[in-house]
Design a protein around this motif. Structure first.
Motif, PDB file in Angstrom:
ATOM      1  N   GLY A 536       0.799  -1.067  -0.149  1.00 39.42           N
ATOM      2  CA  GLY A 536      -0.118  -0.099   0.137  1.00 39.42           C
ATOM      3  C   GLY A 536       1.184   1.320   0.414  1.00 39.42           C
ATOM      4  N   PRO A 537       0.197   1.884   0.458  1.00 40.02           N
ATOM      5  CA  PRO A 537       0.570   3.521   0.636  1.00 40.02           C
ATOM      6  C   PRO A 537       2.122   3.680   1.566  1.00 40.02           C
ATOM      7  N   ASP A 538       1.315   3.359   2.569  1.00 33.17           N
ATOM      8  CA  ASP A 538       2.219   3.252   4.021  1.00 33.17           C
ATOM      9  C   ASP A 538       3.374   2.071   3.922  1.00 33.17           C
ATOM     10  N   GLY A 539       3.578   1.147   2.778  1.00 37.38           N
ATOM     11  CA  GLY A 539       4.362   0.322   2.737  1.00 37.38           C
ATOM     12  C   GLY A 539       3.762  -0.878   3.244  1.00 37.38           C
ATOM     13  N   THR A 540       2.555  -1.065   3.605  1.00 31.81           N
ATOM     14  CA  THR A 540       1.824  -2.372   4.546  1.00 31.81           C
ATOM     15  C   THR A 540       1.361  -3.748   3.135  1.00 31.81           C
ATOM     16  N   LEU A 541       1.382  -4.536   3.407  1.00 28.10           N
ATOM     17  CA  LEU A 541       0.899  -5.314   2.369  1.00 28.10           C
ATOM     18  C   LEU A 541      -1.187  -5.573   1.830  1.00 28.10           C
ATOM     19  N   LEU A 542      -1.683  -5.016   0.889  1.00 26.28           N
ATOM     20  CA  LEU A 542      -3.128  -5.267   1.247  1.00 26.28           C
ATOM     21  C   LEU A 542      -3.340  -6.840   0.567  1.00 26.28           C
ATOM     22  N   THR A 543      -4.533  -7.084   1.020  1.00 25.80           N
ATOM     23  CA  THR A 543      -4.825  -8.773   1.382  1.00 25.80           C
ATOM     24  C   THR A 543      -5.997  -8.149  -0.834  1.00 25.80           C
ATOM     25  N   VAL A 544      -5.409  -8.254  -1.737  1.00 25.30           N
ATOM     26  CA  VAL A 544      -6.430  -8.581  -2.999  1.00 25.30           C
ATOM     27  C   VAL A 544      -7.609  -9.730  -2.865  1.00 25.30           C
ATOM     28  N   ASN A 545      -9.234  -8.602  -2.910  1.00 24.42           N
ATOM     29  CA  ASN A 545     -10.467  -9.760  -2.685  1.00 24.42           C
ATOM     30  C   ASN A 545     -10.750  -9.716  -3.845  1.00 24.42           C
ATOM     31  N   SER A 546     -10.798 -11.102  -4.487  1.00 24.90           N
ATOM     32  CA  SER A 546     -11.578 -11.705  -5.348  1.00 24.90           C
ATOM     33  C   SER A 546     -13.081 -11.181  -5.788  1.00 24.90           C
ATOM     34  N   CYS A 547     -13.495 -10.497  -7.208  1.00 22.50           N
ATOM     35  CA  CYS A 547     -14.507 -10.133  -7.087  1.00 22.50           C
ATOM     36  C   CYS A 547     -16.221 -11.268  -7.364  1.00 22.50           C
TER      37      CYS A 547
END
Length: 759
Positions: A536-547
């Motif tokens: 993410g913008p602050d360096g944290t990892l964001l989990t991607v959800n499936s649609c």
């Protein structure tokens, strides 16, 4: 004075011997003389004064013999409270039945005592004997007086008595009296010191020539008996580690008592009335209105004022009711006129069958019948169409938009009947396009819809005010944040409330509970994508959800459902195991639009996608059994309710494809263009459960009803040897025979059947 008398009676020689002993005894006597009875006047010793017994005046005098009488109570193994034969009321048979007796009986431990005895030959007993425990009893230990008989030689030596010993003998009873009055504690101490004093006296008498021994002589002719002190070693008593005392316990058996209470009977009155259905309905309506008024009164004043502004007067309500009655009358009249206008179409629907089916075996056709269109929704697409499960001539249509570059601002829910093609029976215009809908099977007048803005609503077609919804998820915190692609009614909850499920582009499957006056949302599962987490913008990892794009429930197991995603995955999920998928299959390469189970075999399902393909799957397999490419994006696929091998699909080029796997496993038996592919696209399709017709929806708000030719609805003929087999069994046998030719051995049982057979 007593001291002076003793000094005169004694000689000078023996005065020194007994003076110490006599003086000590006198001092002890003076101390012991201060008993509790003599301490009445001593204020310093108030705590030693005797306690006076206060006896009430009306106390009954009980004889001493009755007080000393011992009444024994014995514990027995018989339980007077136990009922020999227990009975229970059986509501099914309407009578009392005797309960079966338990095999182990009615035995209860009343008293359990753990003894301290051990065997002599055990290791613990040997260790205690070696330490000196148990050699002499604790009560027999310590200094004791024993009477010993003397020999004749000893008696002759003591024959000459000395008269001077008489005062000492006289003093002996006084010493004994002092010993009796002495407190118990002093007696115990003196018994320990007594052996030492006796030894000193014996040595003194021996020095004086045996004069002291002659004082203890008794009368001649009798057996000479002397008290001799024998000292035994005191035994160590085992420490009480648990600090308890062993006592006998007796319990009381209370007799049974019957207590009856009689009250004044309530006043009685005779009442009679006829409970008709209309009267019961009116009472229910009054009670419902009363509860609604109480609920309105509980609301804050701010909300009540807001509701009062929009409240309608009695005249307005009367006008609306009158308009509703006029509208119903005009509806009947309109239906009569339309039946005359569309009489030729009604005749074709009822009687006409394509005669060319007799000359082309394995091929069929579709006969166009009615077209349904709502004028305000001419530029909207039919996003969902579904036949009513109870009324065979009624179907629901959801109007929205599938073109996201030119999204519409409004939507509409309509209920059409083939008896009136000109105008819908029920219509509600919404402030957001409707993408999906589902009709409740238990109560067919309830319709739940999913909208473009992420809200879900429940509409009641029986309400007179058709412009308002009954339930809406506006105020729900956990509502969807993206388009609701599909919505399905589910099983009732434990408390009896109805519930439905929705899947959205935000990757969540949400269960909605229809509570009185509100909707409650519960997230069942969040669809996770196979893509690695993105920083993410602050360096944290964001989990991607499936649609999520579609959802379908198992026909027999309400806890199992399948979801399709926009990346082409088909996940099998469970309401009980919502942390992960039960099974996942890479079904397609583009978004999965619809999944539908076969009506005759619950392990067979079909899926369609934007990759132009329709695939037939069997649970437990990673590869499809059949795969058909239609040359255009497939919007919907449905199994036929009358045949186990027939299914239909509609495509974006305006065509309807009908397949019969029992006739041809590779090509469709009917391909027919319903709309022009230049201006319109087919979006949804659905089979009627009872009539041989199919309804299709396009992107211009038109619903087309077509009739299946005889070759498309051929029923199975029973064999000659089994004429009594019903049609459903024949359809199941036909599909099983077809699958046995297609399956590749070995075949493993489906994952769903393995994991959830016990549920």
């Amino acid at each position: 004075m007593l001291k002076a008398m003793i000094k005169r009676a004694l000689k000078k020689d023996d005065e020194t011997v007994l003076i110490t002993k006599t003086l000590s005894r006198l001092e002890q006597k003076e101390t012991a003389s201060k008993s509790r009875g003599n301490l009445v006047e001593d204020e310093a010793l108030d705590w030693l004064k005797p306690r006076a017994l206060l006896k009430p005046d009306d106390q009954e005098d009980v004889p001493e013999a009755d007080l000393e009488e011992e009444v024994g109570r014995v514990l027995t193994t018989i339980n007077p409270q136990w009922v020999a034969d227990e009975v229970a009321y059986h509501y099914g048979q309407g009578r009392f039945l005797r309960k079966a007796r338990p095999t182990f009986g009615k035995a209860y431990p009343l008293y359990v005592y753990q003894g301290t005895a051990i065997r002599k030959d055990s290791e613990e007993a040997k260790a205690q004997i070696a330490a000196g425990y148990g050699m002499v009893g604790f009560d027999d230990a310590g200094p004791k007086r024993a009477k010993v008989k003397k020999s004749k030689a000893e008696e002759e030596e003591e024959e000459e008595p000395e008269p001077d010993t008489q005062p000492a003998e006289e003093a002996k009873p006084e010493e004994d009296a002092a010993d009796e009055e002495r407190p118990k504690e002093q007696v115990d101490e003196q018994e320990v010191v007594q052996p030492e004093v006796a030894d000193e006296e014996t040595e003194a008498v021996a020095d004086e020539g045996g004069e002291e021994a002659a004082t203890e002589e008794k009368e001649e002719g009798e057996a000479q008996v002397e008290e001799k002190i024998e000292i035994k070693p005191r035994v160590k008593k085992l420490a009480n580690q648990f600090n308890f005392c062993e006592r006998a316990a007796l319990t009381y058996t209370f007799p049974r008592r019957s207590v009856d209470t009689q009250t004044i009977p309530p006043p009685r009155a005779n009442y009679g009335a006829t409970g008709l259905q209309c009267i019961i309905f009116d009472y229910y309506q009054e009670d419902y209105a009363k509860k609604q008024r109480e609920k309105e009164e509980e609301k804050p004043k701010r909300l009540r004022k807001k509701a009062a502004k929009h409240a309608k007067s009695a005249q307005q309500i009367h006008d609306e009711q009158l308009a509703q009655r006029i509208r119903e009358a005009w509806t009947i009249l309109e239906r009569l006129v339309n039946q005359n206008i569309y009489d030729d179409i009604a005749q074709d629907y009822r009687y006409w069958d394509d005669p060319s089916d007799e000359f082309r075996e394995g091929m069929g056709s579709l006969l166009p019948l009615w077209k349904f269109q709502f004028e305000p929704m001419r530029n909207h697409a039919v996003c969902e169409v579904q036949w009513n499960p109870h009324y065979q001539d009624l179907f629901a249509v959801a109007y929205g938009s599938l073109d996201f570059t030119q999204q519409q601002k409004e939507g509409c829910l309509c209920l059409y009947s083939i008896k009136n093609p000109a105008f819908p029976e029920y219509s509600v215009i919404t402030d957001s396009p409707i993408i999906c809908l589902d009709v409740y099977k238990e109560t067919p007048y309830l319709v739940c819809v999913g909208r473009y803005d992420g809200n879900v609503c429940v509409y009641n077609a029986q309400l007179t005010l058709e412009s308002s919804y009954q339930y809406k998820s506006d105020s729900v915190r956990d509502k969807h944040s993206n388009i609701v692609w599909e919505i399905r009614w589910g099983a009732r909850l434990i408390d009896g409330e109805a519930s439905f499920f929705s899947i959205s582009g935000d990757g969540r499957v949400v269960q909605w509970a229809v509570m009185p006056g509100e909707l409650q949302a519960t997230t069942i599962i969040t669809l996770h994508s196979s893509v690695a987490p993105i920083p993410g913008p602050d360096g944290t990892l964001l989990t991607v959800n499936s649609c999520g794009s579609c959802i379908c429930f198992h026909p027999e197991k309400p806890d199992i459902f399948m979801v399709g995603t926009e990346d082409g995955m088909i996940h099998t999920c469970s309401l009980k195991y919502n942390r992960n998928y039960v099974r996942s299959v890479q079904g397609h390469h583009m978004p999965v639009y619809r999944i539908h189970y076969n009506y005759f075999n619950n392990s067979i399902y079909a899926s369609c996608s934007g990759d132009w393909r329709v695939k037939i799957w069997e649970d437990g397999r990673d590869e499809p059994l059949f795969m058909f490419e239609l040359g255009s994006p497939v919007g919907d696929v449905k199994w036929a309710p009358y045949s186990s091998t027939v299914f239909a699909a509609c495509t974006a080029d305006g065509k309807v494809y009908v397949y019969d796997l029992n006739v041809n496993k590779y090509r469709p038996i009917c391909v027919q263009a319903i709309v022009s592919k230049k201006t319109k696209k087919l979006t949804r399709i659905d089979f009627n459960r009872q009539l041989p017709i199919v309804v299709c929806g396009d992107t211009k708000g038109t619903c087309h009803v077509v009739k299946l030719s005889p070759n498309l609805r051929v029923m199975c003929k029973p064999p000659k040897k089994a004429q009594g087999i019903d049609q459903r069994s024949l359809q199941i046998m036909k599909l099983d025979k077809l699958l046995s030719l297609v399956r590749d051995p070995p075949f493993q049982t489906g994952v769903v059947d393995e994991k959830f057979d016990d549920d």
